[in-house]
Structure formats: structure tokens, C-alpha cells
Scaffold this motif. Structure first.
Motif, mmCIF file in Angstrom:
data_model
loop_
_atom_site.group_PDB
_atom_site.id
_atom_site.type_symbol
_atom_site.label_atom_id
_atom_site.label_comp_id
_atom_site.label_asym_id
_atom_site.label_seq_id
_atom_site.Cartn_x
_atom_site.Cartn_y
_atom_site.Cartn_z
ATOM 1 N N PRO A 12 5.099 -56.190 7.232
ATOM 2 C CA PRO A 12 4.846 -54.946 7.985
ATOM 3 C C PRO A 12 3.346 -54.713 8.151
ATOM 4 O O PRO A 12 2.525 -55.368 7.503
ATOM 5 C CB PRO A 12 5.471 -53.867 7.091
ATOM 6 N N ASP A 53 2.646 -48.593 8.898
ATOM 7 C CA ASP A 53 4.102 -48.555 9.029
ATOM 8 C C ASP A 53 4.714 -47.721 7.906
ATOM 9 O O ASP A 53 4.153 -47.613 6.803
ATOM 10 C CB ASP A 53 4.687 -49.973 8.981
ATOM 11 N N THR A 54 5.889 -47.141 8.178
ATOM 12 C CA THR A 54 6.618 -46.372 7.166
ATOM 13 C C THR A 54 7.807 -47.190 6.680
ATOM 14 O O THR A 54 8.557 -47.752 7.487
ATOM 15 C CB THR A 54 7.101 -45.033 7.737
ATOM 16 N N LEU A 55 7.968 -47.276 5.360
ATOM 17 C CA LEU A 55 9.051 -48.044 4.758
ATOM 18 C C LEU A 55 10.046 -47.110 4.087
ATOM 19 O O LEU A 55 9.671 -46.065 3.532
ATOM 20 C CB LEU A 55 8.487 -49.008 3.700
ATOM 21 N N GLN A 56 11.317 -47.505 4.132
ATOM 22 C CA GLN A 56 12.347 -46.790 3.385
ATOM 23 C C GLN A 56 12.587 -47.555 2.086
ATOM 24 O O GLN A 56 13.205 -48.615 2.084
ATOM 25 C CB GLN A 56 13.646 -46.680 4.200
ATOM 26 N N LEU A 57 12.025 -47.052 0.981
ATOM 27 C CA LEU A 57 12.150 -47.708 -0.308
ATOM 28 C C LEU A 57 13.245 -47.037 -1.135
ATOM 29 O O LEU A 57 13.780 -45.987 -0.765
ATOM 30 C CB LEU A 57 10.807 -47.648 -1.043
ATOM 31 N N ARG A 110 10.709 -42.506 1.170
ATOM 32 C CA ARG A 110 9.960 -43.063 2.292
ATOM 33 C C ARG A 110 8.468 -43.091 1.938
ATOM 34 O O ARG A 110 7.939 -42.171 1.315
ATOM 35 C CB ARG A 110 10.178 -42.209 3.553
ATOM 36 N N LEU A 166 5.907 -56.679 -1.042
ATOM 37 C CA LEU A 166 6.591 -56.864 0.231
ATOM 38 C C LEU A 166 7.193 -58.259 0.288
ATOM 39 O O LEU A 166 6.636 -59.210 -0.257
ATOM 40 C CB LEU A 166 5.606 -56.682 1.390
#
Length: 260
Positions: free
Chosen positions: A204, A208-212, A216, A243
Motif C-alpha cells: 500500500p 492509504d487507510t487500512l482495516q486492521l 482502521r 505489511l
């Protein structure tokens, strides 16, 4: 580059070359490769032989003479009041030519100097203006890594290096940290460019925004060598996460190879 037949040579050997106008010498800096076309052969100089003991003595004599030629040329430069800095001088193997290397801020009209030097040395004179990177190649030295300069050991040619390379590798934008002895950006910044290009495609992007698993989070920075990222959660927490490059992507293959 040079080509040869019926001679066994390897990297590090000193060889005698047949040039356009006479003979010269050089050091083999890469392992031999097969010539694939006549065009490649035409662009290369012919290697006559590996340097013999007598050849090496001749080369050393030429180097000693070149030092004397440097002193004479420096005196002549002062006499002609030319704004140029003499860097080095070298005789061709057969002493039919002397090349003087110099740097200058602007173009120099050195025609009178060449005529003067030709009268002194009674041979063909070539004055070659070079840049600061070529100056470092000729003078040699050590980089911040503690190793001999790449340009003075194995680099065949200079590749363009931009500040973008340093930014992609998260290096400090401090000229003293990312510049070589020549004052230009270090050539080695380009060595891992391909790796960083591929990893940037496989991972990424910053922002960017990640859903962990625990919420988030927005990516603040990425270390491509470790595949670790610093992220900020919506509640303000900052954390490092690992990542995973896309499966089957080139970036994952490169990372595994680097870690082996």
C-alpha cells in the motif's frame, strides 16, 4: 570495451589494446562475455595480448613521465592565464599521445596551450575537459561506507541519480549524508532503485487507510526493506505493523530473496 581471440583473460588483468591511432593499455573490469553481433565487435577495441613484464615496466615508466608532464602543463597553464584546474595526465602505451584531464567552470580556448605543449613534448596532445564525477573516478578515494569509490573500481558508466531515489529510500535529505566525494548524489542510490520500485507496487501507499484487526489506521511511513509501516489509528494511537506484499507479486519475490 574490447574483444579478443585465443587469449585467456579475466577481471583484473592488464591488457594491451589496439586503438584507432596506436596502442594503449587498460584493466579488465568484468568477466568476458560472448560478442553477439558484428556491430558490438566494431564498437570495441581489439585486445592484442595480456600485458607482459616488459609491458608493465613500460606502463610504470609512462606513469612517472606523466607526473613530469603534469608539472610542465601546470606551468604553461599559468603562463597562458587560463582558468582551468589540471586533474591528471596520462601517456598512451606507445607514447604517441598525452592526454591532460582538467576541470573548468566554462569552456576554455586552449588552442594556444596545445600548440605550446606539442612543441615541448613532440607528440600528439589532447586536452579533455571532465566533470566532477570523472574527477573522482580519476583521483580515487573512499566513500562514507569505507570502501573504495565505485566509480574508481568497477562502474563502467555513470547513471543518472536524482533526489527522488533518496526520498523513496527514506534517506535523510542531508547533502552530507547522500552525496559522494564528488559533491554529487551517490551512485549507489541507484543500486536498489528496482527493488524499491517493485516493492512500492506490491505494498500500500503512504496515506492509504487500512482495516486492521484492532481498527482502521492510516499509513504514515513505510520501510520497504522490512515491509514495516508506521500507522495512526482513528483514536490517535501510533503503531508499527508488518505489511504483506501481494501474493505472486514481484515485490514479494524480491523481499524473500533479500532476506535469504
Amino acid at each position: 570495451s574490447g574483444y579478443y581471440q585465443d587469449i585467456e583473460i579475466q577481471a583484473g588483468d592488464i591488457v594491451i589494446l589496439e586503438m584507432d591511432r596506436g596502442f594503449d593499455y587498460g584493466e579488465v573490469i568484468s568477466e568476458p562475455q560472448e560478442i553477439k553481433s558484428e556491430e558490438e565487435k566494431e564498437e570495441a577495441f581489439k585486445i592484442i595480448r595480456k600485458a607482459t613484464r616488459e609491458d608493465l615496466l613500460q606502463i610504470n615508466r609512462n606513469r612517472r613521465r606523466a607526473k613530469g608532464a603534469m608539472r610542465i602543463c601546470e606551468r604553461k597553464i599559468r603562463q597562458h592565464a587560463l582558468d582551468m584546474k589540471l586533474i591528471d595526465a596520462e601517456y598512451s602505451f606507445d607514447r604517441t599521445k598525452i592526454i591532460f584531464y582538467f576541470t573548468a567552470e566554462e569552456r576554455i580556448d586552449f588552442r594556444a596551450l596545445v600548440r605550446d605543449l606539442a612543441k615541448v613534448f613532440k607528440t600528439r596532445i589532447e586536452l579533455r575537459q571532465i566533470g566532477v564525477r570523472d574527477e573522482a573516478r580519476l583521483l580515487g578515494g573512499y566513500g562514507v561506507c569505507g570502501r573504495p569509490l565505485c566509480c574508481a573500481t568497477f562502474l563502467k558508466m555513470f547513471s543518472p541519480v536524482t533526489i527522488k531515489y533518496a526520498k523513496e529510500q527514506n534517506l535523510p535529505m542531508n547533502p552530507g549524508k547522500i552525496s559522494g566525494v564528488c559533491g554529487r548524489l551517490m551512485c549507489c542510490l541507484s543500486y536498489e532503485k528496482y527493488f524499491y520500485d517493485e516493492m512500492s507496487k506490491a505494498l500500500p501507499k503512504v496515506g492509504d487507510t487500512l482495516q486492521l484487526e484492532d481498527g482502521r489506521a492510516k499509513i504514515l511511513e513505510i520501510n520497504y526493506l522490512t515491509s514495516q509501516a508506521k500507522v495512526e489509528y482513528e483514536d490517535g494511537r501510533i503503531k508499527k505493523v508488518t505489511l504483506v506484499p501481494r501474493q505472486g507479486g514481484r515485490g514479494l519475490h524480491l523481499l524473500r530473496k533479500k532476506n535469504d
